[in-house]
Scaffold this motif. Structure first.
Motif, PDB file in Angstrom:
ATOM      1  N   GLN A 286       0.825  -1.201   0.000  1.00 24.56           N
ATOM      2  CA  GLN A 286       0.000   0.000   0.000  1.00 24.56           C
ATOM      3  C   GLN A 286       0.863   1.255   0.000  1.00 24.56           C
ATOM      4  OE1 GLN A 286      -3.370   0.197  -0.358  1.00 24.56           O
ATOM      5  NE2 GLN A 286      -2.887   2.362  -0.631  1.00 24.56           N
ATOM      6  N   THR A 287       2.013   1.186   0.665  1.00 25.47           N
ATOM      7  CA  THR A 287       2.934   2.328   0.668  1.00 25.47           C
ATOM      8  C   THR A 287       3.425   2.626  -0.739  1.00 25.47           C
ATOM      9  OG1 THR A 287       3.669   1.901   2.938  1.00 25.47           O
ATOM     10  CG2 THR A 287       5.143   3.182   1.536  1.00 25.47           C
ATOM     11  N   ASP A 296      -1.042  -2.202 -10.190  1.00 26.41           N
ATOM     12  CA  ASP A 296      -0.827  -3.555 -10.713  1.00 26.41           C
ATOM     13  C   ASP A 296       0.638  -3.960 -10.607  1.00 26.41           C
ATOM     14  OD1 ASP A 296      -3.496  -3.855 -11.326  1.00 26.41           O
ATOM     15  OD2 ASP A 296      -3.279  -3.066 -13.356  1.00 26.41           O
ATOM     16  N   TYR A 297       1.528  -3.040 -10.945  1.00 28.75           N
ATOM     17  CA  TYR A 297       2.947  -3.351 -10.837  1.00 28.75           C
ATOM     18  C   TYR A 297       3.363  -3.506  -9.374  1.00 28.75           C
ATOM     19  CZ  TYR A 297       7.983  -2.725 -10.717  1.00 28.75           C
ATOM     20  OH  TYR A 297       9.320  -2.879 -10.443  1.00 28.75           O
ATOM     21  N   ALA A 298       2.838  -2.646  -8.495  1.00 32.74           N
ATOM     22  CA  ALA A 298       3.147  -2.750  -7.066  1.00 32.74           C
ATOM     23  C   ALA A 298       2.708  -4.098  -6.511  1.00 32.74           C
ATOM     24  CB  ALA A 298       2.476  -1.628  -6.290  1.00 32.74           C
ATOM     25  N   PRO A 303       5.429  -8.004  -3.419  1.00 32.93           N
ATOM     26  CA  PRO A 303       5.462  -9.388  -2.914  1.00 32.93           C
ATOM     27  C   PRO A 303       6.701 -10.166  -3.354  1.00 32.93           C
ATOM     28  CG  PRO A 303       3.280  -8.847  -3.730  1.00 32.93           C
ATOM     29  CD  PRO A 303       4.182  -7.724  -4.152  1.00 32.93           C
ATOM     30  N   LEU A 304       7.135  -9.955  -4.599  1.00 36.03           N
ATOM     31  CA  LEU A 304       8.351 -10.620  -5.062  1.00 36.03           C
ATOM     32  C   LEU A 304       9.547 -10.168  -4.231  1.00 36.03           C
ATOM     33  CD1 LEU A 304       9.646 -12.511  -7.178  1.00 36.03           C
ATOM     34  CD2 LEU A 304      10.023 -10.482  -8.594  1.00 36.03           C
ATOM     35  N   GLY A 305       9.623  -8.869  -3.965  1.00 39.10           N
ATOM     36  CA  GLY A 305      10.713  -8.334  -3.160  1.00 39.10           C
ATOM     37  C   GLY A 305      10.686  -8.836  -1.731  1.00 39.10           C
ATOM     38  N   PRO A 406      10.523  -0.802  -6.519  1.00 41.53           N
ATOM     39  CA  PRO A 406       9.359  -0.548  -7.378  1.00 41.53           C
ATOM     40  C   PRO A 406       9.188   0.917  -7.759  1.00 41.53           C
ATOM     41  CG  PRO A 406       8.769  -2.069  -5.638  1.00 41.53           C
ATOM     42  CD  PRO A 406      10.151  -1.570  -5.315  1.00 41.53           C
ATOM     43  N   VAL A 407       9.556   1.822  -6.852  1.00 43.89           N
ATOM     44  CA  VAL A 407       9.480   3.254  -7.172  1.00 43.89           C
ATOM     45  C   VAL A 407      10.460   3.595  -8.296  1.00 43.89           C
ATOM     46  CG1 VAL A 407       9.882   5.596  -6.296  1.00 43.89           C
ATOM     47  CG2 VAL A 407       8.679   3.932  -4.870  1.00 43.89           C
ATOM     48  N   LEU A 408      11.671   3.072  -8.208  1.00 43.02           N
ATOM     49  CA  LEU A 408      12.688   3.348  -9.227  1.00 43.02           C
ATOM     50  C   LEU A 408      12.265   2.795 -10.583  1.00 43.02           C
ATOM     51  CD1 LEU A 408      15.965   2.448  -7.236  1.00 43.02           C
ATOM     52  CD2 LEU A 408      14.854   4.680  -7.445  1.00 43.02           C
ATOM     53  N   VAL A 409      11.823   1.546 -10.603  1.00 41.70           N
ATOM     54  CA  VAL A 409      11.427   0.913 -11.868  1.00 41.70           C
ATOM     55  C   VAL A 409      10.198   1.601 -12.444  1.00 41.70           C
ATOM     56  CG1 VAL A 409      10.640  -1.232 -12.950  1.00 41.70           C
ATOM     57  CG2 VAL A 409      12.440  -1.304 -11.211  1.00 41.70           C
ATOM     58  N   ALA A 410       9.239   1.930 -11.577  1.00 38.62           N
ATOM     59  CA  ALA A 410       8.021   2.594 -12.057  1.00 38.62           C
ATOM     60  C   ALA A 410       8.346   3.927 -12.720  1.00 38.62           C
ATOM     61  CB  ALA A 410       7.044   2.799 -10.890  1.00 38.62           C
TER      62      ALA A 410
END
Length: 439
Positions: A286-287, A296-298, A303-305, A406-410
């Protein structure tokens, strides 16, 4: 304003957790110094109850979150989904490399363990020597379960991750045919998240018991002699947490570190007190969404991370602890052994999946540098005594990295919504979510 609404405000909740930390340490110290058996038992019961609440949610959380995450990528298209997966794993490796190099640098500069004299109990050595130690062969042998249901009933997190990836990929490939199953899994994930939200509210009580038990059990008998290890692990982890991640966020993600930590602090704080990346998963997910990452990407990346991205447990800690144990026993490490430590940190993250990840990763690293079995058993028994203290900062570092990547990739994929990023949002799972209001 009701008590619950006041209690769940980030500042109030944070102060409550900090107060519980201090009071727990004080209660544990009193119990140890006055030999109050009833107080030691009570603290242990509180800590065990909180830990059990966290652990029983981990397996269903991991399975449902990964399946939902993979199927959520369908909206983004096959080629983009593959690219996102590749970039995510690449950034996992890059940040792990940076973290392990920082851990080694601190260990080589401050030489933790040099001149330390401490003897663990023989019972502790024998107990830890009997546990399955980390190895590449063990990783491969235990990856695929012989029975679908035993992986869940026996709490084999790595096997559950494998099953989740398999089931999620199959559901992704089937598309609409798997829609009922995906809908059911999503509902189960939401249900588990609600339960975790209730558990989060109990964090101050849990941390009171956990910290109290640590102080009541160990007191100063190990904390004093092993202070060099504690300081090194905390120093390395905090450098990664408050220097490396903010620099990456600023220059790669183009995200203000202040904004990031203001939204991520509840998850980081809960990770610190709970010592569980799995239990923190709903807050982390959620963060990431509150930070503007495509939902969707989050749902896929976080979870993978949670099961494979552990810069604290799998990079900083094993690097420092390996050098500490080498110094403790007068073992000289060569250049190629340091290279082995780095390689294990970058490529061995899967071996840390589960609640005993630090043990697996540390023994895997010690084995990679050819430590004798008796040194491994004795050395791990020494550091095990203060593991609760070390595990707090390790887990906080893990979770911060699981949100940062995820923030970096997004950002690099155009999947970061700046309007949501800069809008105020409620702390995850502490209150009923509401639509962010633009600042």
């Amino acid at each position: 304003m009701s008590f619950v609404r006041s209690y769940t405000k980030p500042k109030v909740f944070g102060i409550t957790v900090l107060a519980a930390l201090v009071l727990g340490a004080l209660a544990g110290y009193v119990a140890k110094s006055t030999d109050q058996a009833w107080l030691i038992t009570t603290l242990g019961a509180i800590g065990d109850a909180f830990t059990s609440l966290l652990q029983f949610t981990v397996i269903p959380l991991v399975f449902t979150a990964i399946v939902v995450g993979i199927t959520s990528l369908r909206r983004l298209g096959n080629s983009r989904a593959a690219r996102l997966g590749g970039k995510t794993l690449l950034w996992f490796a890059i940040t792990s490399l940076i973290a392990v190099l920082i851990g080694l640098a601190i260990a080589l500069i401050f030489k933790p363990g040099a001149g330390v004299q401490v003897e663990p109990s023989q019972a502790a050595v024998e107990k830890l020597a009997a546990r399955d130690q980390g190895s590449w062969s063990t990783l491969l042998e235990t990856l695929i379960p012989s029975n679908l249901f035993s992986a869940f009933t026996e709490g084999e997190v790595l096997q559950v991750v494998f099953i989740s990836l398999l089931v999620g990929s199959a559901a992704y490939a089937l598309g609409e045919k798997a829609a009922p199953f995906v809908s059911l899994t999503r509902s189960a994930f939401d249900l588990i998240q609600k339960i975790v939200g209730w558990i989060v509210l109990l964090a101050p009580i849990g941390v009171f018991g956990l910290i109290g038990t640590a102080f009541a059990t160990y007191g100063n008998s190990f904390v004093g002699p092993l202070f060099s290890l504690i300081a090194s692990v905390y120093g390395g982890s905090l450098l990664v947490l408050f220097v490396v991640y903010p620099l990456l966020l600023r220059f790669v993600g183009r995200v203000s570190p202040v904004t990031f930590f203001s939204k991520a602090w509840t998850a980081i704080q809960f990770a610190f007190v709970s010592r569980s990346s799995g239990a923190t998963l709903p807050l982390s997910r959620q963060t990431a969404a509150n930070l503007g990452v495509d939902a969707d990407y989050a749902s896929f990346a976080v979870p993978l991370g949670t099961t494979t991205k552990m810069d604290g447990c799998a990079a900083v800690y094993p690097a420092i602890a390996t050098v500490f144990i080498a110094n403790l026993f007068g073992v000289q490490l060569g250049v190629w052994q340091y290279v082995a430590i780095v390689a294990v940190a970058v490529f061995g993250a899967l071996a840390t999946a589960g609640t005993t990840g630090w043990f697996t990763m540390l023994t895997l690293t010690l084995g990679a540098v050819n430590m004798p079995p008796e040194v491994i058993a004795t050395g791990v028994a020494v550091v095990y005594a203060i593991d609760p203290i070390l595990d707090m900062v390790r887990t906080a570092t893990n979770v911060t990295g699981q949100i940062t990547v995820p923030v970096l990739v997004a950002r690099t994929e155009g999947l970061l919504d700046d309007e949501i990023l800069n809008a105020p949002s409620e702390p995850p799972l502490l209150t009923t979510p509401r639509t962010p209001v633009p600042a």
